[in-house]
Design a protein around this motif. Structure first.
Motif, PDB file in Angstrom:
ATOM      1  N   ALA A   7       0.830  -1.206   0.000  1.00 32.75           N
ATOM      2  CA  ALA A   7       0.000   0.000   0.000  1.00 32.75           C
ATOM      3  C   ALA A   7       0.867   1.260   0.000  1.00 32.75           C
ATOM      4  O   ALA A   7       0.565   2.229  -0.702  1.00 32.75           O
ATOM      5  CB  ALA A   7      -0.942  -0.005   1.204  1.00 32.75           C
ATOM      6  N   LEU A   8       1.944   1.241   0.777  1.00 32.57           N
ATOM      7  CA  LEU A   8       2.859   2.388   0.787  1.00 32.57           C
ATOM      8  C   LEU A   8       3.544   2.558  -0.560  1.00 32.57           C
ATOM      9  O   LEU A   8       3.725   3.680  -1.042  1.00 32.57           O
ATOM     10  CB  LEU A   8       3.903   2.225   1.886  1.00 32.57           C
ATOM     11  CG  LEU A   8       3.431   2.484   3.303  1.00 32.57           C
ATOM     12  CD1 LEU A   8       4.533   2.126   4.301  1.00 32.57           C
ATOM     13  CD2 LEU A   8       3.007   3.922   3.481  1.00 32.57           C
ATOM     14  N   LEU A   9       3.920   1.445  -1.170  1.00 30.78           N
ATOM     15  CA  LEU A   9       4.571   1.495  -2.475  1.00 30.78           C
ATOM     16  C   LEU A   9       3.622   2.056  -3.535  1.00 30.78           C
ATOM     17  O   LEU A   9       4.014   2.904  -4.343  1.00 30.78           O
ATOM     18  CB  LEU A   9       5.071   0.105  -2.880  1.00 30.78           C
ATOM     19  CG  LEU A   9       5.850   0.025  -4.182  1.00 30.78           C
ATOM     20  CD1 LEU A   9       7.089   0.916  -4.121  1.00 30.78           C
ATOM     21  CD2 LEU A   9       6.250  -1.412  -4.470  1.00 30.78           C
ATOM     22  N   VAL A  10       2.382   1.611  -3.517  1.00 29.90           N
ATOM     23  CA  VAL A  10       1.388   2.130  -4.464  1.00 29.90           C
ATOM     24  C   VAL A  10       1.182   3.626  -4.240  1.00 29.90           C
ATOM     25  O   VAL A  10       1.158   4.412  -5.194  1.00 29.90           O
ATOM     26  CB  VAL A  10       0.053   1.357  -4.350  1.00 29.90           C
ATOM     27  CG1 VAL A  10      -1.067   2.071  -5.094  1.00 29.90           C
ATOM     28  CG2 VAL A  10       0.219  -0.066  -4.878  1.00 29.90           C
ATOM     29  N   ALA A  15       1.794   9.126  -6.047  1.00 29.31           N
ATOM     30  CA  ALA A  15       2.197  10.498  -5.715  1.00 29.31           C
ATOM     31  C   ALA A  15       3.350  10.957  -6.603  1.00 29.31           C
ATOM     32  O   ALA A  15       3.360  12.095  -7.096  1.00 29.31           O
ATOM     33  CB  ALA A  15       2.587  10.585  -4.238  1.00 29.31           C
ATOM     34  N   LEU A  16       4.314  10.095  -6.825  1.00 27.49           N
ATOM     35  CA  LEU A  16       5.457  10.417  -7.683  1.00 27.49           C
ATOM     36  C   LEU A  16       4.984  10.654  -9.119  1.00 27.49           C
ATOM     37  O   LEU A  16       5.417  11.614  -9.774  1.00 27.49           O
ATOM     38  CB  LEU A  16       6.482   9.281  -7.640  1.00 27.49           C
ATOM     39  CG  LEU A  16       7.682   9.415  -8.569  1.00 27.49           C
ATOM     40  CD1 LEU A  16       8.520  10.638  -8.196  1.00 27.49           C
ATOM     41  CD2 LEU A  16       8.520   8.147  -8.506  1.00 27.49           C
ATOM     42  N   SER A  17       4.110   9.810  -9.614  1.00 24.86           N
ATOM     43  CA  SER A  17       3.610   9.940 -10.989  1.00 24.86           C
ATOM     44  C   SER A  17       2.855  11.252 -11.192  1.00 24.86           C
ATOM     45  O   SER A  17       3.032  11.926 -12.210  1.00 24.86           O
ATOM     46  CB  SER A  17       2.703   8.763 -11.347  1.00 24.86           C
ATOM     47  OG  SER A  17       3.426   7.563 -11.280  1.00 24.86           O
ATOM     48  N   ALA A  94       4.631  19.961   2.784  1.00 20.96           N
ATOM     49  CA  ALA A  94       5.915  20.673   2.853  1.00 20.96           C
ATOM     50  C   ALA A  94       7.063  19.791   2.380  1.00 20.96           C
ATOM     51  O   ALA A  94       7.979  20.270   1.695  1.00 20.96           O
ATOM     52  CB  ALA A  94       6.171  21.157   4.283  1.00 20.96           C
ATOM     53  N   ALA A  95       7.033  18.521   2.721  1.00 19.69           N
ATOM     54  CA  ALA A  95       8.098  17.607   2.296  1.00 19.69           C
ATOM     55  C   ALA A  95       8.165  17.525   0.776  1.00 19.69           C
ATOM     56  O   ALA A  95       9.259  17.565   0.189  1.00 19.69           O
ATOM     57  CB  ALA A  95       7.884  16.218   2.888  1.00 19.69           C
ATOM     58  N   GLY A  96       7.020  17.408   0.115  1.00 21.91           N
ATOM     59  CA  GLY A  96       7.008  17.363  -1.346  1.00 21.91           C
ATOM     60  C   GLY A  96       7.524  18.658  -1.959  1.00 21.91           C
ATOM     61  O   GLY A  96       8.326  18.642  -2.892  1.00 21.91           O
ATOM     62  N   PHE A  97       7.071  19.781  -1.398  1.00 21.20           N
ATOM     63  CA  PHE A  97       7.500  21.080  -1.903  1.00 21.20           C
ATOM     64  C   PHE A  97       9.010  21.266  -1.747  1.00 21.20           C
ATOM     65  O   PHE A  97       9.717  21.594  -2.703  1.00 21.20           O
ATOM     66  CB  PHE A  97       6.746  22.200  -1.165  1.00 21.20           C
ATOM     67  CG  PHE A  97       7.084  23.582  -1.638  1.00 21.20           C
ATOM     68  CD1 PHE A  97       6.465  24.112  -2.756  1.00 21.20           C
ATOM     69  CD2 PHE A  97       8.019  24.352  -0.975  1.00 21.20           C
ATOM     70  CE1 PHE A  97       6.773  25.387  -3.206  1.00 21.20           C
ATOM     71  CE2 PHE A  97       8.344  25.625  -1.409  1.00 21.20           C
ATOM     72  CZ  PHE A  97       7.714  26.151  -2.537  1.00 21.20           C
ATOM     73  N   LEU A 138      -0.847  14.302  -1.801  1.00 18.67           N
ATOM     74  CA  LEU A 138      -1.500  13.087  -2.296  1.00 18.67           C
ATOM     75  C   LEU A 138      -0.998  11.859  -1.546  1.00 18.67           C
ATOM     76  O   LEU A 138      -1.787  10.976  -1.177  1.00 18.67           O
ATOM     77  CB  LEU A 138      -1.256  12.941  -3.802  1.00 18.67           C
ATOM     78  CG  LEU A 138      -1.900  11.747  -4.492  1.00 18.67           C
ATOM     79  CD1 LEU A 138      -3.414  11.732  -4.285  1.00 18.67           C
ATOM     80  CD2 LEU A 138      -1.571  11.760  -5.974  1.00 18.67           C
ATOM     81  N   PHE A 139       0.308  11.806  -1.286  1.00 16.63           N
ATOM     82  CA  PHE A 139       0.839  10.686  -0.512  1.00 16.63           C
ATOM     83  C   PHE A 139       0.192  10.654   0.873  1.00 16.63           C
ATOM     84  O   PHE A 139      -0.199   9.594   1.355  1.00 16.63           O
ATOM     85  CB  PHE A 139       2.363  10.782  -0.387  1.00 16.63           C
ATOM     86  CG  PHE A 139       2.969   9.595   0.313  1.00 16.63           C
ATOM     87  CD1 PHE A 139       3.231   8.434  -0.390  1.00 16.63           C
ATOM     88  CD2 PHE A 139       3.241   9.630   1.667  1.00 16.63           C
ATOM     89  CE1 PHE A 139       3.768   7.317   0.244  1.00 16.63           C
ATOM     90  CE2 PHE A 139       3.782   8.534   2.322  1.00 16.63           C
ATOM     91  CZ  PHE A 139       4.047   7.372   1.609  1.00 16.63           C
TER      92      PHE A 139
END
Length: 164
Positions: A7-10, A15-17, A94-97, A138-139
């Motif tokens: 589930a974490l991998l998906v 989120a990456l995509s 914030a982590a993504g940004f 999204l993650f």
């Protein structure tokens, strides 16, 4: 346990995509805006075709770099979420940004050039950061139902047996 990892991998891949899709398309549109500013009209058909070509063309370089940035940033957000669980959505956003912003700033510092042309401008750099923020958010949304593991012994603070 395997189900949780899957589930974490998906969630990570989704989120990456999405981050890659937004970042790539936005970067393309920033460049085409500069082309249009020079005079030639850039019709929507060309914008769509160029965006599709860039999505395919950047997959071998930009996508792995974004993956690395997320692999470093998302665990930090998870750790911070354990300290302040109520701020979990903000930590991931914030982590993504910050991950995407740092990626571009590091590439500029190390290579001496902007890896993505749109990041030459402050607006383009912020737009890439915003793509990362969307991915981080999204993650969070995809993993929000998951509770972080409780540290060993956390529930044992007042349960000492009496000596009776």
């Amino acid at each position: 346990m395997l189900r949780k990892i899957a589930a974490l991998l998906v969630a990570f891949v989704v989120a990456l995509s999405v981050t890659y899709l937004i970042g790539s398309v936005v970067a393309t549109q920033f460049v085409l805006r500069e082309v249009a500013a020079l005079g030639p009209a850039v019709p929507w058909s060309v914008r769509l075709e160029t965006s599709a070509q860039d999505l395919a063309g950047l997959a071998g370089s930009y996508l792995p770099l974004l993956a690395l940035a997320f692999l470093l940033a998302l665990p930090v957000a998870a750790g911070l979420s354990r300290l302040r669980p109520a701020a979990r959505p903000a930590w991931y956003l914030a982590a993504g940004f910050v991950a995407v912003l740092a990626l571009h700033l590091i590439m500029k510092a190390v290579l001496g050039v902007s890896g993505i042309a749109a990041t030459r401008s402050f607006a383009g750099l912020l737009a890439q950061g915003a793509a990362g923020a969307v991915g981080g958010a999204l993650f969070h949304a995809l993993t929000a139902g998951r509770r972080p593991p409780v540290p060993h012994g956390a529930g044992e603070h007042c349960s000492r047996p009496s000596g009776k």
